[in-house]
Design an enzyme around this catalytic site. Structure first.
Site, PDB file in Angstrom:
ATOM      1  N   GLY A   1      -8.436   6.026  -2.067  1.00 16.77           N
ATOM      2  CA  GLY A   1      -9.338   5.789  -3.176  1.00 16.77           C
ATOM      3  C   GLY A   1      -9.029   4.534  -3.959  1.00 16.77           C
ATOM      4  N   GLY A   2      -8.358   3.556  -3.321  1.00 10.94           N
ATOM      5  CA  GLY A   2      -8.026   2.317  -4.006  1.00 10.94           C
ATOM      6  C   GLY A   2      -6.784   2.393  -4.860  1.00 10.94           C
TER       7      GLY A   2
ATOM      8  N   ARG B   1     -11.916  13.638   4.669  1.00 13.01           N
ATOM      9  CA  ARG B   1     -12.772  14.348   3.715  1.00 13.01           C
ATOM     10  C   ARG B   1     -14.140  13.680   3.706  1.00 13.01           C
ATOM     11  NH1 ARG B   1     -12.970  10.325  -0.014  1.00 13.01           N
ATOM     12  NH2 ARG B   1     -11.065   9.138  -0.444  1.00 13.01           N
TER      13      ARG B   1
ATOM     14  N   HIS C   1     -14.610  -4.797   4.269  1.00 12.31           N
ATOM     15  CA  HIS C   1     -14.247  -3.391   4.432  1.00 12.31           C
ATOM     16  C   HIS C   1     -15.391  -2.706   5.169  1.00 12.31           C
ATOM     17  CE1 HIS C   1     -12.454   0.495   2.745  1.00 12.31           C
ATOM     18  NE2 HIS C   1     -13.560   0.869   3.353  1.00 12.31           N
TER      19      HIS C   1
ATOM     20  N   HIS D   1      -9.708  -3.045  -5.701  1.00 12.76           N
ATOM     21  CA  HIS D   1      -9.652  -2.123  -4.557  1.00 12.76           C
ATOM     22  C   HIS D   1     -10.542  -0.893  -4.730  1.00 12.76           C
ATOM     23  CE1 HIS D   1      -6.423  -4.605  -3.054  1.00 12.76           C
ATOM     24  NE2 HIS D   1      -5.692  -4.355  -4.115  1.00 12.76           N
TER      25      HIS D   1
ATOM     26  N   LYS E   1       0.839  -1.196   0.000  1.00 10.88           N
ATOM     27  CA  LYS E   1       0.000   0.000   0.000  1.00 10.88           C
ATOM     28  C   LYS E   1       0.875   1.248   0.000  1.00 10.88           C
ATOM     29  CE  LYS E   1      -3.580  -0.031   2.804  1.00 10.88           C
ATOM     30  NZ  LYS E   1      -4.405  -0.189   4.029  1.00 10.88           N
TER      31      LYS E   1
END
Length: 613
Positions: free
Chosen positions: A164-165, A297, A208, A235, A158
């Site tokens: 945002g994937g 956000r 998730h 993702h 990661k």
């Protein structure tokens, strides 16, 4: 209250913010690039300012242009929406330094949560459970490979600055690690300007789960319960819902309390989301749910939270930014019913989800059946420069199955053409037995996605009804008075020959073409013309660009020998990477792709010649 607001974004989120601001009596200012000159958010705002060329890096990502637009128009505040500069602490600080109101968290909070490795350390100190993995500074590929081996495969790479994937790669075996790391770092550098990564243990039955939190400048922090975003492809979230299926009250209480602790640890103000990864192999249990990251956000999927709580989160953002306390206390918040959201993308699932661009000659979504958040309209153009999401389709019901059926019906009555969408794919996902049962994990589409992407075929009845609008009444007149008429005739369905049974009287004024719609799928039907049928295939070794895009990697050179399936080059379009591979064994006879070049659809990129035996 804020008197005027500039929205530093585009598309559906800009329109969403404008809608609430208008209801609150706030004057709105839009910004737009060349590609968005006629966009819906430009039409709906009270004023609009042009900020540059179509590429986001020359317009929506240029902080100076946005702040200058606010000064020129007299806007008193800036709302960043999501994406673009929404989680850029430097931009938030620049807005404040310009004497403007920033509708978002403090820059220090964005910084604290912006890097995944630092955020996980901070959360662990705050008593929030985190997943095991490597979060160190050493970014040497060989060292990272060693760490992955120690953690144990499969692992997840990661980007520390990701979101945002983007900048995420699952790696199943040591032999795949180097390529996955290079691809992840390249995407991270391009998307976030930071190629540092961390490595986590990949949970084999992952769900998730995320919690919506909200803080104010008076020290209050509340949660608005959880969302489940487990249905994902590469993702990227596909369908989101609230609340999470299978969540009991005890687990919800512990999870939401952990989310509030996380927000308080960074003195959070405004709307934020704490994302968790759950090992669902034994159901949802508090001791098997770990912190992943915080999005500082408003989330794309915020409507499902609004639907079950009755709260307008954008209104809360604007009120809190103006210095007001959160309008409701924790005890005044409750879950009412169930909500689901599907992301409608301009893409073609039957062709590997390739982006689809062009003019929306037909764009009909069932606003009478539920909530539609969109930033386009019939006649608008979908460009290759931005994210391909054209709408969010949101349904609410008394229970989960009612919400699911309602969302399926909404997608089934949608009609978009000639731009392709993923509507049928979404309907098939909603109808999957695991989704119906509420036992989805993030790998569902990876396992069963092929069945969801099979090209749709219209039913005989729908096809016949459409064909009758193209056939003259005189052609269908039988020899016997009042005799039933039925015969077959050739037509072209999206340019491909199809035999249609004709039943009915025909049309007094036959059309030259018609659009056929059925359960979210859309085709064009035209009368048969011999020249309309085409043949041929890719077996000659010509590699054509499947879309407009930018070449971000070239893995071969002229004269190289390649084998079938070998990666030749990588294109980037609509913020996604697409690898092109060799269709056969042979030698690269022609290479027309260079790193960084913009290419058009069907441009010849590579030609491979088979060598004679």
């Amino acid at each position: 209250m804020i008197a005027s607001l500039l929205i530093a974004n585009r598309g559906e989120i800009a329109c969403r913010i404008i809608r609430t601001a208008r209801a609150m009596g706030i004057r709105t200012v839009a910004v737009y690039s060349d590609a968005d000159a006629k966009a819906l958010h430009v039409r709906e705002a009270d004023e609009a300012v042009h900020i540059g060329p179509s590429p986001a890096r020359e317009s929506y990502l240029v902080a100076e242009k946005i702040i200058a637009a606010a000064r020129t128009t007299g806007a008193k505040a800036i709302h960043p929406g999501y994406g673009f500069l929404s989680e850029n602490a430097g931009f938030a600080q620049a807005v404040l330094d310009a004497g403007l109101v920033w509708v978002g968290p403090n820059p220090s909070s964005i910084t604290a949560m912006g890097l995944k490795d630092a955020a996980k350390k901070l959360m662990a100190e705050a008593g929030v459970p985190v997943t095991p993995g490597y979060m160190g500074e050493n970014q040497d590929p060989a060292y990272l490979a060693e760490q992955a081996a120690q953690i144990g495969y499969p692992v997840l790479i990661k980007a520390v600055a990701g979101g945002g994937g983007k900048g995420m790669r699952k790696v199943d075996a040591p032999g795949d690690f180097a390529d996955a790391l290079a691809s992840c770092q390249r995407e991270a550098a391009a998307s976030f300007g930071n190629d540092h990564v961390l490595i986590e243990k990949y949970i084999l039955t992952p769900r998730h789960i995320e919690v919506q939190v909200f803080g104010d400048t008076h020290g209050n922090v509340v949660h608005l319960f959880e969302r489940d975003c487990s249905l994902q492809r590469r993702h990227q979230k596909v369908i989101e819902e609230a609340p999470a299926p299978g969540m009991n009250e005890a687990t919800r209480s512990q999870l939401c309390a952990a989310a509030v602790r996380a927000a308080k640890a960074v003195d959070y103000v405004g709307a934020g989301t704490i994302e968790f990864i759950a090992d669902a192999s034994e159901g949802l249990r508090a001791d098997r749910i770990w912190f992943m990251e915080m999005n500082t956000r408003l989330q794309v999927e915020h409507p499902v939270t609004e639907e079950i709580t009755g709260v307008d989160l954008v209104e809360w953002q604007l009120r809190v930014a103006a210095g007001e306390p959160i309008p409701l206390t924790q005890d005044e918040l409750a879950i009412e019913g169930w909500a689901m959201e599907a992301r409608l993308y301009a893409e073609d699932p039957a062709k590997g989800f390739l982006p689809s661009i062009g003019t929306l000659e037909l764009f009909q979504l069932p606003e009478h059946l539920g909530r539609i958040d969109t930033g386009v309209y019939q006649g608008a153009k979908v460009s290759p420069f931005y994210d391909p999401m054209i709408a969010k389709v949101i349904a609410h019901g008394n229970d989960r199955n009612e919400a699911r059926r309602s969302l399926s019906d909404m997608l089934g009555t949608s009609a978009v053409w000639p731009v392709k969408t993923n509507a049928v794919f979404l309907i098939r996902a909603l109808d999957h037995p695991d989704f119906i049962a509420g036992t989805v994990d993030t790998g569902l589409i990876g396992r069963d996605g092929d069945a969801m992407t099979v090209e749709s075929v219209p039913s005989a009845k729908v096809l016949s009804d459409a064909a009758m609008t193209l056939v003259a009444h005189s052609v269908q007149t039988g020899f016997r008075l009042n005799a039933p008429v039925a015969r077959t005739a050739p037509f072209l369905l999206d340019g491909k020959p199809v035999e249609v049974t004709l039943e009915g009287p025909g049309s007094a004024q036959p059309a030259l073409a018609t659009v056929v719609t059925e359960r979210g799928a859309v085709w064009q039907l035209t009368p048969w013309r011999a020249e309309g049928s085409t043949g041929g295939g890719p077996g000659d070794g010509n590699i054509l660009s499947p879309m407009p895009g930018r070449v971000i990697a070239v893995d071969v050179a002229t004269g190289d020998f390649v084998t079938k399936g070998q990666k030749l080059l990588t294109l980037e379009a609509m913020k996604m990477e697409h690898s092109l591979t060799a269709p056969l064994d042979g030698r690269v006879a022609e290479l027309n792709a260079t790193l960084g070049a913009q290419v058009q659809v069907e441009a010849l990129l590579v030609r491979i010649e088979q060598e004679s035996a």
